[in-house]
Design an enzyme around this catalytic site. Structure first.
Site, PDB file in Angstrom:
ATOM      1  N   GLY A  36       0.829  -1.203   0.000  1.00 28.03           N
ATOM      2  CA  GLY A  36       0.000   0.000   0.000  1.00 28.03           C
ATOM      3  C   GLY A  36       0.863   1.253   0.000  1.00 28.03           C
ATOM      4  O   GLY A  36       0.425   2.325   0.417  1.00 28.03           O
ATOM      5  N   GLY A  37       2.097   1.100  -0.472  1.00 27.45           N
ATOM      6  CA  GLY A  37       2.972   2.271  -0.628  1.00 27.45           C
ATOM      7  C   GLY A  37       3.281   2.978   0.685  1.00 27.45           C
ATOM      8  O   GLY A  37       3.677   4.141   0.669  1.00 27.45           O
ATOM      9  N   SER A  64       4.958  -5.421  -2.686  1.00 26.68           N
ATOM     10  CA  SER A  64       5.029  -3.972  -2.883  1.00 26.68           C
ATOM     11  C   SER A  64       5.669  -3.306  -1.658  1.00 26.68           C
ATOM     12  O   SER A  64       6.771  -3.665  -1.283  1.00 26.68           O
ATOM     13  CB  SER A  64       3.627  -3.440  -3.182  1.00 26.68           C
TER      14      SER A  64
END
Ligand code: NAG
Ligand code: NAG
Ligand code: NAG
Ligand code: NAG
Ligand code: NAG
Ligand code: NAG
Ligand code: NAG
Ligand code: NAG
Ligand code: NAG
Length: 539
Positions: free
Chosen positions: A122-123, A205
């Site tokens: 989710g960055g 991610s």
């Protein structure tokens, strides 16, 4: 009446003395899980840290307080508040430090099963892979593992950094939350049938970036919290120091009206989350001029001299990381979700790169433009340079840094370093121009039935890519169980050979065609340039 039936339930389970009770007493709370018909017991929404509210906002997580009320663990905890998230979104809350556990229902406290801890992405600005369900992986492992998923603080709640935060709180608290969840596993996972001495951390991610930060934490200190790591599509964004992050703090302070108080941190802790959320948005990096846009992910981990001591790439180069077996890898088209679809020419592509990597020099930009000639695949309704910009961003932010880590592990560790390129083409994603996009492999690893969001239709049991699911689950559960992706891989699937820095062989995952491949020579050259320079643009 409710209490009576609970008592009956509890005593009914007490008879199967060897099973992991759906009722687990951790001392600070008792949690009643759910034994499902598929043979997996789940416990949802376990509070693993004190609510990070009030004075604990912007501070390291603390142990949860005792609560004598039986916790019916059948509801996921709310996700942590995200950048730009609606203040009123009921699926999120500032009180978000909850985890879920999955175990085979027939496991016992003596089972000592391998444990998989999942760090969602989710960055660092959202919890984007929340509430994935571990059933699929446990079934694929032959009921031989335990799965833990959890939420951690993100956005300004997880990553606000300034001199005030250093003085009166803590930096990188989102990463400290992750560490706290790992410590929770060390203390309590035996009660669920897990082995605290056999823990694999995995994530995609920013969850993959988190793997990198946990491997390199405190200069690479091994605290014995995990014994293997699998990073999928790990991201590497701009990393600032605390000093460089001050503008984010100052801007927030001013936005919420705390700039008139002497103790701005105390003021920020008094502002309610509704007001913070209404003011929780990204702004461009300073000094970029009038054409700049905000970066994709502004709040991020910071170099603070403690948890994060240097650019991770530099730590990998110097051998300052925990030596464990590792998997790193990425998707063929990791940039398509991020490069603006409207990108029409090199100048727009370059602005996008500058917005996200603000210290790139004109020479570096020129070199990157040269390395990424115009991609002649065009898609209806998108700019001519969308795929070109995607190619550059995908290799820069995801693919090349992953190969770099594989090389560092192959160089400094003998425990195994494996790299992959995930190249499973979903017809819809291909037609829309996304190619094989960022983190799509998580749907194969968990099984499409068990992830949140919308996994590709072709991955479902009736789809054209259904056959890739058992193959990926075989490699991953094998790695989690035995520290090698090959031991328990699916019959007939390719041997996944280790990464050798000089030859650069990785597994290329494709439905019915998974095989080892040597990284294309041009890609090797581009990655060599990017990783040689990325520290200079603070990546
Ligand atoms: C204790 O747990 C119960 C049940 O989840 C909850 O309603 C209550 O608010 C908790 N008490 C405290 C002080 O958190
Ligand atoms: C649980 O069930 C699995 C699969 O049926 C079996 O392999 C395993 O030995 C069982 N474990 C225990 C502790 O009974
Ligand atoms: C605080 O911020 C407001 C809004 O930008 C500004 O008008 C005001 O001058 C600032 N006050 C101080 C003391 O900096
Ligand atoms: C949050 O604070 C604002 C400003 O003080 C106030 O107007 C609002 O009612 C508060 N919201 C909640 C949910 O407490
Ligand atoms: C902003 O973009 C416009 C249009 O592309 C360009 O002409 C101008 O030089 C840019 N300004 C700066 C400061 O980069
Ligand atoms: C790039 O494309 C944009 C949008 O079409 C346009 O405004 C701009 O002038 C173009 N820049 C160059 C250098 O061609
Ligand atoms: C391109 O998109 C437009 C608008 O979405 C649509 O009307 C048109 O049929 C599409 N063309 C092709 C070739 O897919
Ligand atoms: C395939 O299975 C999914 C999930 O069960 C279902 O939603 C979808 O409609 C099915 N597709 C076809 C073409 O049968
Ligand atoms: C993969 O192989 C299976 C079994 O031979 C076949 O049914 C399926 O259509 C193949 N899928 C693809 C995408 O090639």
């Amino acid at each position: 009446m409710v209490q009576l039936s609970l008592l009956l339930l509890v005593s009914a389970f007490a008879h199967s003395a060897l099973s992991v009770y759906p009722l687990v007493d951790l001392g600070y709370s008792k949690f009643l899980g759910t034994a499902q018909s598929n043979g997996v017991t789940s416990w949802w929404g376990l509070r693993f840290a004190a609510p990070p509210l009030g004075n604990l906002r912007f501070s390291a997580p603390q142990a949860p307080l005792y609560n004598g009320t039986l916790q019916i663990a059948n509801t996921h905890g709310p996700l942590c508040l995200a950048t730009g998230g609606a203040p009123t979104d009921p699926t999120t809350s500032e009180d978000c430090l909850f985890l879920d556990v999955y175990a085979p229902s027939n496991a016992t406290a003596a089972s000592k099963l391998p444990v998989f801890i999942w760090i969602q992405g989710g960055g660092f600005n959202a919890n984007s892979n929340g509430n994935y369900r571990g059933d699929g992986m446990i079934l694929a492992s032959g009921m031989d593992m335990v799965v833990v998923t959890f939420n951690y603080r993100v956005s300004l709640y997880g990553f606000l950094a300034s001199q005030e935060v250093v003085a009166g709180g803590n930096t990188n608290v989102g990463l400290l939350d992750q560490r706290f969840a790992m410590e929770w596993v060390q203390k309590y996972i035996t009660a669920f049938g897990g082995d605290p001495g056999h823990v694999t951390i995995g994530g995609c991610s920013a969850g993959g970036a988190s793997i990198t930060f946990q491997l390199t934490a405190y200069g690479g200190r091994d605290d014995g919290l995990f014994h293997a790591a699998a990073a999928e599509s790990a991201s590497v964004f701009t990393i600032l120091t605390v000093e460089q992050s001050q503008y984010q703090y100052d801007a927030l302070v001013e936005r919420v009206g705390c700039n008139t108080t002497a103790d701005t941190l105390a003021c920020l802790r008094e502002v309610n989350a509704t007001t913070l959320q209404a003011n929780n948005y990204n702004i461009p990096y300073p000094g970029l001029g009038p054409n700049a846009s905000a970066p994709l992910f502004m709040y991020d981990a910071v170099i603070d001299g403690g948890f994060i001591q240097d650019f991770s790439q530099r730590q990998f180069a110097e051998g300052k990381f925990v030596k464990v077996p590792v998997i790193y890898g990425d998707d063929t088209n990791g940039g398509t979700d991020f490069a603006p679809q409207s990108t029409a020419n090199y100048s727009q592509m370059d602005q996008f790169l500058i917005d996200n990597y603000p210290t790139m020099t004109p020479d570096q930009i020129t070199a990157i433009n040269y390395m990424y000639p115009e991609d002649m695949e065009f898609f209806n309704g998108t700019g001519a340079f969308w795929r070109t910009a995607s190619n550059a961003y995908g290799e820069m932010a995801y693919l090349c840094p992953g190969m770099y880590v594989s090389t560092a592990y192959a160089t400094y560790s003998t425990l195994g370093s494996w790299n992959y390129r995930y190249n499973v083409e979903d017809p819809t994603q291909m037609a829309e121009g996304y190619g094989v996009p960022h983190t799509v492999e998580t749907a194969a690893i968990w099984g499409p039935q068990y992830v949140s969001g919308s996994p590709p239709a072709s991955y479902w049991p009736n789809g054209t890519n259904a056959d890739i699911v058992p193959v990926m689950q075989g490699y991953w559960t094998s790695f989690i169980r035995s520290y090698s992706p090959n031991t328990h891989r699916v019959l007939g699937s390719a041997v996944w050979q280790e990464w050798v820095p000089t030859t650069q062989d990785r597994i290329m995952v494709q439905t019915n065609a998974t095989a080892m491949e040597t990284v294309d020579i041009n890609e090797q050259a581009r990655c060599a340039y990017l990783t040689a320079n990325s520290v200079f643009w603070e990546q």
